[in-house]
Design a protein around this motif. Structure first.
Motif, PDB file in Angstrom:
ATOM      1  N   SER A   1      -4.343   1.576  -4.354  1.00 35.90           N
ATOM      2  CA  SER A   1      -3.092   1.129  -3.760  1.00 35.90           C
ATOM      3  C   SER A   1      -3.242  -0.251  -3.140  1.00 35.90           C
ATOM      4  O   SER A   1      -2.277  -0.869  -2.742  1.00 35.90           O
ATOM      5  CB  SER A   1      -2.627   2.127  -2.707  1.00 35.90           C
ATOM      6  OG  SER A   1      -3.439   2.023  -1.567  1.00 35.90           O
ATOM      7  N   ASP A   2      -4.458  -0.727  -3.052  1.00 36.83           N
ATOM      8  CA  ASP A   2      -4.665  -2.035  -2.430  1.00 36.83           C
ATOM      9  C   ASP A   2      -5.004  -3.082  -3.490  1.00 36.83           C
ATOM     10  O   ASP A   2      -5.886  -2.890  -4.325  1.00 36.83           O
ATOM     11  CB  ASP A   2      -5.800  -1.933  -1.408  1.00 36.83           C
ATOM     12  CG  ASP A   2      -5.673  -3.026  -0.373  1.00 36.83           C
ATOM     13  OD1 ASP A   2      -5.013  -4.036  -0.677  1.00 36.83           O
ATOM     14  OD2 ASP A   2      -6.221  -2.858   0.723  1.00 36.83           O
TER      15      ASP A   2
ATOM     16  N   ARG B   1       0.835  -1.201   0.000  1.00 35.00           N
ATOM     17  CA  ARG B   1       0.000   0.000   0.000  1.00 35.00           C
ATOM     18  C   ARG B   1       0.865   1.243   0.000  1.00 35.00           C
ATOM     19  O   ARG B   1       1.881   1.302   0.673  1.00 35.00           O
ATOM     20  CB  ARG B   1      -0.892   0.013   1.235  1.00 35.00           C
ATOM     21  CG  ARG B   1      -2.166  -0.758   1.062  1.00 35.00           C
ATOM     22  CD  ARG B   1      -2.996  -0.653   2.297  1.00 35.00           C
ATOM     23  NE  ARG B   1      -3.456   0.705   2.549  1.00 35.00           N
ATOM     24  CZ  ARG B   1      -3.846   1.126   3.744  1.00 35.00           C
ATOM     25  NH1 ARG B   1      -3.800   0.337   4.779  1.00 35.00           N
ATOM     26  NH2 ARG B   1      -4.279   2.341   3.888  1.00 35.00           N
TER      27      ARG B   1
END
Lengths: 297, 675
Positions: free
Chosen positions: B427-428, B411
């Motif tokens: 981001s995940d 992340r």
């Protein structure tokens, strides 16, 4: 492109793989002895009802505590029953119950361990603390409680034993998964977006299967001892079913003058446990898990 | 004539295969080491170079045994000696410096204690003398303040310092012969240059003979007087270092030197076909026959003998060395890169920062990352479609961390990663949709780890095809064969397991797997650093070819500046997770450049005894990026003062479009660097 001779190892069928493992196991003296004992016991368990010379529950007061003779090979017990008949039949229940018990232990312990190892984080923390809590409970007391509440039928004993012997497998499976999980092929599968199920099934299980199977085999022998202890305490199978634990328990008071009625079930039980242990060791070595004694070549 | 201290005569070492065949690892080796001389043994993995070095101290690995010949040291055969007698020689007369000093040092004993132990065993000094000797030794290997180092534990030292301690321990017994097994392989480029310089100094200072084993011709070139080139368990070329590197008269060495990327040449080096034969597969003929460009019919069935050429003081194992003698220069021909750059931007990183800090409980509950000094900060890079951009830096520079974030494996703390200018990549990993995952694929450093050992090549390549395109049956198979052909592997590889493949073949399978997803961007994490040099060039060429065919964008992470130079269009230099310099690769390799780039370029080892590395900065290791100011302030040799410590330097743009982040004005930056 040129083929190098050394690469000409083609994909083998599963049958070929299994038979190769068994041959490797049998090629060591300890593995050979273990396998022979185990096979002997399994075969005996299958054929014993047909070869038993007497009825295992036929009580005959006139034949009480007879010493071994040509007629009664292992003598008779305090109720005049043939010890030989009861000994060869005595392994059946134990072997069956613990075999299925270890399968259950292997399944739930292995899968839960792999799952915890994969997801990590809070889930792992919580699950492992629960497992730890169960590990701290003396299993025999808990088993006694379950058995006295639910009875001693096979349907109760198999899952109960499976549960208590699976706890330890959780830790082993989790540790084995941790070894694999850091490898790039798992990272790669994650980055591609495979589901957890797919990662467990395709990537992890093929790599941890061997160590879990070996652990399961060791658990089997421990479970056998545990099950016999239950019977010994009178909480396993109920009389008059022939069972080693029960036989030892019944005859132990007569040991000083009728040693034969206690020696036979003891030899039966311990030889089976030794057989399983040796087999599990040889199995581990054949799979290359114990590398300490093996040259890397 | 100088005294010969180690004589190896007709040495053969091998093992028995499961079928009972005798398989040779070393075949009939004869060589010697003279007093005060440094001998470099070079070869690819599996060539038997380590086995030879270990035999020189009378050690044969478990599972191997001596088939014939001897290793004579001080006129006694080490291989026939009893362990008790060997103990007297090892450490005192012959000492070994291991590859990974971090693992060779006992983790729970202080450095001083470990050196003292070596002194007790290998010298006759009294206690007071030993104390003094410890600081003397630590001084000799140029460790700062020996008194404090002696009280530290191995984990408190950096990799380079650990290696220095290992050198000090080896010197404890004042040995006549030092064996070094890849002593700098795991180290950063700058550290490596420093350690090699130290070894050179020690060789001169103490007059110790050294045997330096390495796969890296660049490192060998810096230290050795004489080079032994090994191939498939045989010596194929042996002679003075300079001659071998400048005028190699064996086709293998010739090809090897050609396949090494060089700083001075942009473009991909020529690759050598095939790979080294496995031990036990060679029966007759020259072992290099399959890969040789100079081979003739007679090479196939007759093995050449090692021939000594008086006038060159060189031994060579080849029938046709004369044709190479005339062609006396390694004329490096390179395959020029065709740039397939398009104007469209495909990936934008803006203000990206990544933190490894442990979350506090409150942050965990609120699901946020708070860290005012993150590992990676202020990353702004726009990547064009079809471009190859390289991220370079030492270990800990955050280059792999950035790759992981782009792939979604880590992340980000802040900033935005955008694909195709409009698609925001979450981001995940779990929040990215499958198509976002498909467009970015990874190739890893070590193919041993990135391929599941229990899957066949077919199963490995099938995974992305099944996952993204739902292919089945005949179509799936057709696609796999297609991909295998693209990476130049035959159809018969489908049923193989990774363990049955060589390193280069494994990496090709990994490349095929990445391309199976039809990605737009491929992230290459040190893809060639686990491979042998001759294979490296082939993999680089393959990647370049595939890029031209598919128009893929590469983000290439590497610590090897020569490899980066060969393949990339643009280079981003990172230090401590902060960008130092970004620019077209031809400009980054010219001056003016950021002081850190200068350090990195200076430390590159070339397989040429005339090009010595320039050691500009200290090889200290910083654990954390500085709170404020320039990231490179701790090691910069041109630091201006407070301004560097307090203010983040501005981006300066050179005429050629190269961005440098430094307080020093461009003109002044250039001044010293030109020389």
């Amino acid at each position: 492109m040129k083929l190098d001779n050394i690469y000409q190892e083609e994909k083998k069928s599963n049958f070929a793989k299994v038979s190769e493992i068994i041959i490797t196991m049998a090629s060591r003296p300890s593995g050979f002895i273990g396998l022979s004992i185990l096979i002997f016991h399994v075969v005996l368990a299958f054929i014993s009802p047909y070869i038993a010379p007497y009825d295992f529950k036929a009580i005959n007061p006139t034949l009480m505590l007879q010493a071994p003779s040509a007629e009664y090979w292992f003598g008779t017990d305090d109720l005049g029953r043939d010890v030989f008949t009861r000994t060869i039949l005595g392994g059946r229940t134990a072997l069956t119950i613990t075999f299925f018990g270890s399968l259950i232990a292997l399944l739930w312990g292995g899968l839960l361990g792999i799952f915890c190892g994969l997801v990590g984080g809070k889930t792992d923390d919580v699950v492992m603390r629960i497992v730890d809590a169960f590990l701290s409970i003396p299993w025999i007391l808990a088993m006694l409680l379950i058995v006295s509440l639910l009875g001693t039928s096979t349907e109760v004993l198999i899952p109960a034993l499976g549960f208590f012997y699976g706890k330890g497998i959780v830790r082993v499976a989790r540790a084995a998964t941790h070894d694999v999980i850091a490898k790039d092929f798992i990272v790669s599968a994650r980055a591609r977006g495979h589901s957890n199920f797919s990662i467990i099934w395709n990537e992890i299980i093929p790599n941890v299967r061997d160590s879990i199977l070996v652990e399961g085999a060791m658990r089997w022998s421990w479970m056998l001892l545990g099950f016999s202890s239950l019977s010994f305490l009178g909480f396993g199978v109920s009389p008059p079913t022939p069972d080693w634990g029960l036989m030892i328990s019944n005859a132990r008071g007569l040991m000083s003058f009728a040693y034969w009625s206690v020696i036979a079930p003891i030899v039966g039980l311990s030889s089976l446990i030794i057989g399983i242990n040796l087999t599990a060791d040889a199995f581990a070595k054949a799979l290359g898990i114990d590398r300490s004694t093996k040259a890397p070549v | 004539m100088t005294e010969i201290i180690q004589k190896v005569k007709n040495l053969s070492i091998g093992f028995k295969s499961k079928k009972g065949e005798e398989i040779l690892i070393l075949r009939n080796i004869t060589t010697n080491v003279k007093k005060g001389e440094t001998v470099g043994i070079v070869g690819e993995s599996g060539s038997g170079k380590s086995t030879l070095a270990l035999a020189m101290m009378g050690y044969v690995k478990h599972g191997l045994y001596t088939i014939g010949g001897e290793c004579e040291f001080n006129s006694s055969n080490l291989l026939k000696m009893k362990n008790r007698d060997l103990e007297k020689i090892r450490g005192r007369k012959i000492a070994m410096i291991p590859q990974n000093a971090g693992q060779a040092l006992t983790p729970n004993l202080k450095i001083g204690y470990q050196i003292d132990e070596a002194l007790q065993l290998h010298s006759d000094l009294k206690e007071e003398e030993r104390e003094q000797k410890i600081s003397e030794l630590l001084n000799k290997v140029r460790l700062p303040s020996p008194e404090t180092i002696a009280l530290r534990y191995p984990h408190e030292l950096s990799g380079g310092q650990q290696q220095r301690v290992a050198v000090a321990m080896a010197l404890a017994g004042t040995p006549d012969l030092l064996l070094l097994d890849e002593p700098t392989t795991g180290l950063d480029v700058t550290t490596q240059a420093h350690v090699l310089e130290l070894l050179n100094f020690i060789a001169k200072d103490t007059g110790t003979s050294m045997v330096y084993v390495s796969h890296d011709l660049g490192a060998i070139a810096q230290v050795s007087d004489r080079i032994i080139v090994m191939y498939s368990g045989e010596i194929v070329l042996e002679g003075p270092s300079r001659d071998i590197l400048k005028k190699p008269i064996h086709p293998y060495t010739y090809g090897l030197l050609k396949s090494i990327p060089k700083l001075s040449l942009a473009g991909l080096p020529q690759s050598m076909p095939g790979s080294q034969p496995q031990p036990g597969t060679m029966h007759r003929g020259c072992s290099f026959f399959d890969r040789c460009n100079f081979s003739e019919e007679k090479c196939k069935n007759n093995s050449p003998q090692l021939e000594y050429l008086e006038e060159l003081n060189t031994s060579v194992r080849c029938f046709n060395y004369k044709s190479l003698m005339n062609d006396n220069q390694v004329n490096q021909t390179v395959n020029k890169i065709k740039t397939s750059l398009q104007d469209k931007e495909i990936l934008n990183l803006s203000e990206v920062s990544i933190s490894y800090a442990r979350q506090k409980l409150l942050d965990q509950v609120l699901n946020r990352i708070s860290d005012d000094n993150p590992t990676v900060k202020d990353i702004n890079i726009n990547i064009k479609k079809g471009e190859t951009i390289a991220l370079v830096g030492e270990s800990g520079s955050g280059k792999s961390t950035i790759l992981k974030s782009i792939a979604g494996l880590l992340r980000t703390k802040g900033g935005i990663i955008k694909f195709d200018q409009d698609r925001n990549l979450s981001s995940d990993l779990k929040e990215r949709d499958p198509n976002d995952l498909r467009i970015i694929q990874l190739i890893f450093q070590n193919p041993d780890e990135s391929l599941n050992p229990n899957h066949t090549v077919e199963e490995i390549i099938a995974q992305p095809l099944k996952l993204y395109f739902g292919l089945k049956g005949e179509e799936l198979k057709k696609n796999i064969i297609d991909l295998l052909q693209k990476v130049r592997l035959g159809e018969f590889y489908m049923s193989r397991y990774p363990r049955q493949l060589s390193g280069g073949e494994k990496q090709r399978v990994a490349v095929a797997r990445a391309f199976a997803a039809k990605p737009d961007i491929i992230l290459c994490d040190e893809v060639t650093s686990a491979l042998d040099v001759s294979v490296q060039a082939a993999v680089l060429n393959l990647l370049q070819q595939l890029k031209e065919d598919f128009g893929t964008t590469y983000i290439f992470v590497s610590h090897d500046l020569a490899v980066v130079r060969a393949i990339s269009d643009r280079v981003a230099v990172l230090y401590q997770g902060r960008l130092c310099e970004v620019g077209p690769s031809k400009d980054v390799y010219q001056f003016p450049s950021h002081p850190y780039t200068e350090v990195l370029l200076g430390a590159v080892l070339e397989p040429d005894p005339d090009i010595k590395p320039k050691l500009v900065a200290e090889d200290i290791v910083e654990e954390k990026p500085p709170q404020k100011g320039c990231s490179f302030q701790g090691r910069c040799s041109r630091i201006l003062g407070d301004i560097c410590k307090n203010e983040v330097p501005p981006w300066q743009i050179t005429n050629s479009g190269n961005s440098i982040r430094c307080h020093i004005p461009l003109k002044e930056l250039q001044k010293d660097q030109i020389n």
